[in-house]
Write an enzyme that holds these catalytic residues in place. Structure first.
Site, PDB file in Angstrom:
ATOM      1  N   CYS A  62      40.941  47.058  39.709  1.00 15.88           N
ATOM      2  CA  CYS A  62      42.132  46.911  40.916  1.00 15.88           C
ATOM      3  C   CYS A  62      43.412  47.185  40.428  1.00 15.88           C
ATOM      4  O   CYS A  62      44.261  47.657  41.248  1.00 15.88           O
ATOM      5  CB  CYS A  62      42.116  45.576  41.897  1.00 15.88           C
ATOM      6  SG  CYS A  62      40.602  45.293  42.469  1.00 15.88           S
ATOM      7  N   ASN A 110      40.213  45.888  50.732  1.00 16.91           N
ATOM      8  CA  ASN A 110      40.725  46.085  49.205  1.00 16.91           C
ATOM      9  C   ASN A 110      39.695  47.240  48.920  1.00 16.91           C
ATOM     10  O   ASN A 110      38.440  47.233  48.713  1.00 16.91           O
ATOM     11  CB  ASN A 110      39.973  44.824  48.554  1.00 16.91           C
ATOM     12  CG  ASN A 110      40.428  44.745  47.096  1.00 16.91           C
ATOM     13  OD1 ASN A 110      40.628  46.099  46.484  1.00 16.91           O
ATOM     14  ND2 ASN A 110      40.349  43.913  46.327  1.00 16.91           N
ATOM     15  N   HIS A 138      48.941  45.714  45.605  1.00 14.14           N
ATOM     16  CA  HIS A 138      47.506  45.980  45.675  1.00 14.14           C
ATOM     17  C   HIS A 138      46.943  45.331  46.991  1.00 14.14           C
ATOM     18  O   HIS A 138      47.451  43.888  47.260  1.00 14.14           O
ATOM     19  CB  HIS A 138      46.644  45.528  44.385  1.00 14.14           C
ATOM     20  CG  HIS A 138      45.223  45.276  44.574  1.00 14.14           C
ATOM     21  ND1 HIS A 138      44.606  46.260  45.073  1.00 14.14           N
ATOM     22  CD2 HIS A 138      44.431  44.191  44.572  1.00 14.14           C
ATOM     23  CE1 HIS A 138      43.230  45.938  45.203  1.00 14.14           C
ATOM     24  NE2 HIS A 138      43.263  44.717  44.623  1.00 14.14           N
TER      25      HIS A 138
HETATM   26  N1  COA Z   1      32.541  34.520  56.674  1.00 14.80           N
HETATM   27  C1  COA Z   1      32.362  33.343  57.199  1.00 14.80           C
HETATM   28  N2  COA Z   1      32.630  32.177  56.233  1.00 14.80           N
HETATM   29  C2  COA Z   1      32.555  32.693  54.930  1.00 14.80           C
HETATM   30  C3  COA Z   1      32.790  33.976  54.386  1.00 14.80           C
HETATM   31  C4  COA Z   1      32.691  35.020  55.467  1.00 14.80           C
HETATM   32  N3  COA Z   1      32.572  36.206  55.073  1.00 14.80           N
HETATM   33  N4  COA Z   1      32.983  33.858  52.938  1.00 14.80           N
HETATM   34  C5  COA Z   1      32.922  32.573  52.860  1.00 14.80           C
HETATM   35  N5  COA Z   1      32.884  31.660  53.942  1.00 14.80           N
HETATM   36  C6  COA Z   1      32.613  30.403  53.862  1.00 14.80           C
HETATM   37  C7  COA Z   1      32.378  29.693  52.544  1.00 14.80           C
HETATM   38  O1  COA Z   1      30.997  29.826  52.450  1.00 14.80           O
HETATM   39  C8  COA Z   1      32.818  28.337  52.668  1.00 14.80           C
HETATM   40  O2  COA Z   1      32.035  27.494  53.452  1.00 14.80           O
HETATM   41  P1  COA Z   1      31.727  26.004  53.120  1.00 14.80           P
HETATM   42  O3  COA Z   1      33.412  25.491  53.043  1.00 14.80           O
HETATM   43  O4  COA Z   1      30.858  25.696  53.989  1.00 14.80           O
HETATM   44  O5  COA Z   1      31.224  25.982  51.483  1.00 14.80           O
HETATM   45  C9  COA Z   1      34.454  28.752  53.356  1.00 14.80           C
HETATM   46  O6  COA Z   1      33.952  29.780  53.876  1.00 14.80           O
HETATM   47  C10 COA Z   1      35.559  28.746  52.540  1.00 14.80           C
HETATM   48  O7  COA Z   1      35.063  29.469  51.298  1.00 14.80           O
HETATM   49  P2  COA Z   1      36.303  29.736  50.386  1.00 14.80           P
HETATM   50  O8  COA Z   1      35.817  30.747  49.496  1.00 14.80           O
HETATM   51  O9  COA Z   1      36.683  28.449  49.980  1.00 14.80           O
HETATM   52  O10 COA Z   1      37.496  30.397  51.102  1.00 14.80           O
HETATM   53  P3  COA Z   1      38.841  30.904  50.990  1.00 14.80           P
HETATM   54  O11 COA Z   1      39.850  30.446  51.899  1.00 14.80           O
HETATM   55  O12 COA Z   1      39.158  30.766  49.381  1.00 14.80           O
HETATM   56  O13 COA Z   1      38.661  32.628  51.193  1.00 14.80           O
HETATM   57  C11 COA Z   1      38.396  34.474  50.001  1.00 14.80           C
HETATM   58  C12 COA Z   1      37.821  33.367  50.386  1.00 14.80           C
HETATM   59  C13 COA Z   1      37.672  35.152  49.252  1.00 14.80           C
HETATM   60  C14 COA Z   1      39.125  35.388  51.223  1.00 14.80           C
HETATM   61  C15 COA Z   1      39.844  34.250  49.008  1.00 14.80           C
HETATM   62  O14 COA Z   1      39.275  33.476  48.244  1.00 14.80           O
HETATM   63  C16 COA Z   1      40.475  35.190  48.537  1.00 14.80           C
HETATM   64  O15 COA Z   1      40.857  36.340  49.077  1.00 14.80           O
HETATM   65  N6  COA Z   1      40.510  35.370  47.097  1.00 14.80           N
HETATM   66  C17 COA Z   1      40.970  36.369  46.105  1.00 14.80           C
HETATM   67  C18 COA Z   1      40.021  37.518  46.297  1.00 14.80           C
HETATM   68  C19 COA Z   1      40.668  38.795  45.851  1.00 14.80           C
HETATM   69  O16 COA Z   1      41.779  38.941  46.061  1.00 14.80           O
HETATM   70  N7  COA Z   1      39.840  39.353  45.106  1.00 14.80           N
HETATM   71  C20 COA Z   1      40.289  40.845  44.575  1.00 14.80           C
HETATM   72  C21 COA Z   1      41.359  40.646  43.420  1.00 14.80           C
HETATM   73  S1  COA Z   1      41.498  42.173  42.918  1.00 14.80           S
END
Ligand code: COA
Length: 321
Positions: free
Chosen positions: A113, A278, A248
């Site tokens: 990224c 993304n 980004h």
């Molecule tokens: N739909 C519904 N529920 C989902 C889901 C989806 N697409 N993806 C994950 N969940 C659930 C998880 O299973 C978890 O459930 P649980 O509490 O029963 O275990 C819950 O949602 C919370 O998951 P979590 O991963 O803690 O959520 P979050 O608030 O951290 O959001 C991201 C997840 C991925 C959106 C977030 O962490 C993020 O954006 N991270 C950075 C990613 C990024 O920028 N990557 C690229 C860098 S280049």
């Protein structure tokens, strides 16, 4: 002194737009969850006849047209991608062949990224050595091809696309247009937080993206704020001087948190994550081109580019248009 001036930009998206509702029909997710946690509402997904190179070529042609520069004037092509058409040769060479500028320097960079920041900084360095006078810097990806479409924690986050800018080396001083300062970083000890579980030398497969999203999020906000401050310090400007931040586009909450840490209002941040999701190395030039096309970013503006990605890699670059 030689300055690398951004002369024009272009972008390309696949034909097919996929909404959150469509994804919710395939995996256990919902429009509400995706919008609330990420800000993403839709993404573009490449069809069978659309590739990283075809998107890159379209974006490059538009950037050349916007810059009013002929392809045969280009002396350097750097293409940032983690999803090349083939393991080798570099996708940049396919773009070069399609544009009809065989003979110039052409290679890919792989910083996921942050790839566009790495490519832009490398191109700026090469232009300032005199290795070339005009460069095409492209970010292009088809991340849909490396997603695990059964993993709801990752498949909803990414999309495909390409963006490009044309750089020209000109004699000028620090008050005029050109790239002012850049900083790049990498931390290979964080490999397991964001990686692809395959590759030619390990599994002989392409592999699929794996991510510990919550931990990536935490690192992203800290690393981005740090590198932005480094670039501001090197350039001798304050955050308040910036006209536009082109970040980004991974997650709307990362954009908010980073802007808040810098004390920048969100009105100065270009946001396309809702439309494009993304798109990895393509996201910064796609967002830049969107804001140039709609008239927000204008000649004379002070623009900060920034990104963070797998590796980890991260970086920022300040330019006067
Ligand atoms: N739909 C519904 N529920 C989902 C889901 C989806 N697409 N993806 C994950 N969940 C659930 C998880 O299973 C978890 O459930 P649980 O509490 O029963 O275990 C819950 O949602 C919370 O998951 P979590 O991963 O803690 O959520 P979050 O608030 O951290 O959001 C991201 C997840 C991925 C959106 C977030 O962490 C993020 O954006 N991270 C950075 C990613 C990024 O920028 N990557 C690229 C860098 S280049």
């Amino acid at each position: 002194m030689i300055r690398s001036v951004i002369r024009g930009s272009g972008s390309a998206l696949p034909q097919r737009c996929v909404t959150n509702a469509e994804l919710a029909a395939q995996v256990d997710t919902s429009d509400e969850w995706i919008v609330e946690r990420t800000g993403i509402r839709q993404r573009y997904i490449a069809g069978e006849d659309e590739t990283t190179s075809s998107l890159a070529i379209e974006a490059a042609r538009k950037a050349l047209a916007a810059a009013a520069i002929e392809a045969n004037e280009i002396g350097l092509i750097i293409l940032a991608t983690a999803t090349p058409d083939n393991t080798f040769p570099a996708t940049a060479t396919k773009v070069q062949a399609a544009l009809g500028c065989a003979g110039c320097i052409a290679f890919d960079v792989q910083a996921v990224c942050s790839g566009f920041l790495y490519a832009l900084t490398t191109a700026d360095s090469l232009l300032r050595t005199g290795a070339a006078k005009k460069a095409l810097v492209i970010g292009a990806e088809t991340f849909s091809r490396i997603l695990d479409w059964e993993d709801r924690t990752t498949c909803v986050l990414f999309g495909d696309g390409a963006g490009a800018v044309v750089l020209e080396a000109v004699e000028g001083d620090e008050s005029g247009p050109g790239i002012i300062a850049s900083r790049l970083h990498a931390d290979g000890t964080q490999h397991d937080l964001l990686y692809v579980d395959g590759g030619p030398s390990t599994t002989q497969t392409v592999g699929q993206l794996r991510m510990k999203g919550r931990e990536v999020f935490r690192h992203a906000v800290v690393n981005l704020a740090d590198v932005l401050n480094e670039v501001l310090e090197e350039a001798g400007v304050s955050a308040a001087d910036i006209d536009w931040v082109v970040p980004h586009q991974a997650n709307a909450r990362i954009l908010d948190a980073t802007a808040r840490k810098l004390g920048l209002p969100m009105e100065k941040v270009v946001v396309t994550v809702d439309r494009h999701a993304n798109t990895s190395a393509a996201s910064v030039p796609l967002a830049f081109d969107a804001a140039v096309q709609d008239g927000r970013i204008k000649p004379g503006d002070l623009v900060m580019f920034e990104a963070m990605g797998g590796g980890f890699t991260w970086g920022a670059c300040l330019a006067r248009l």
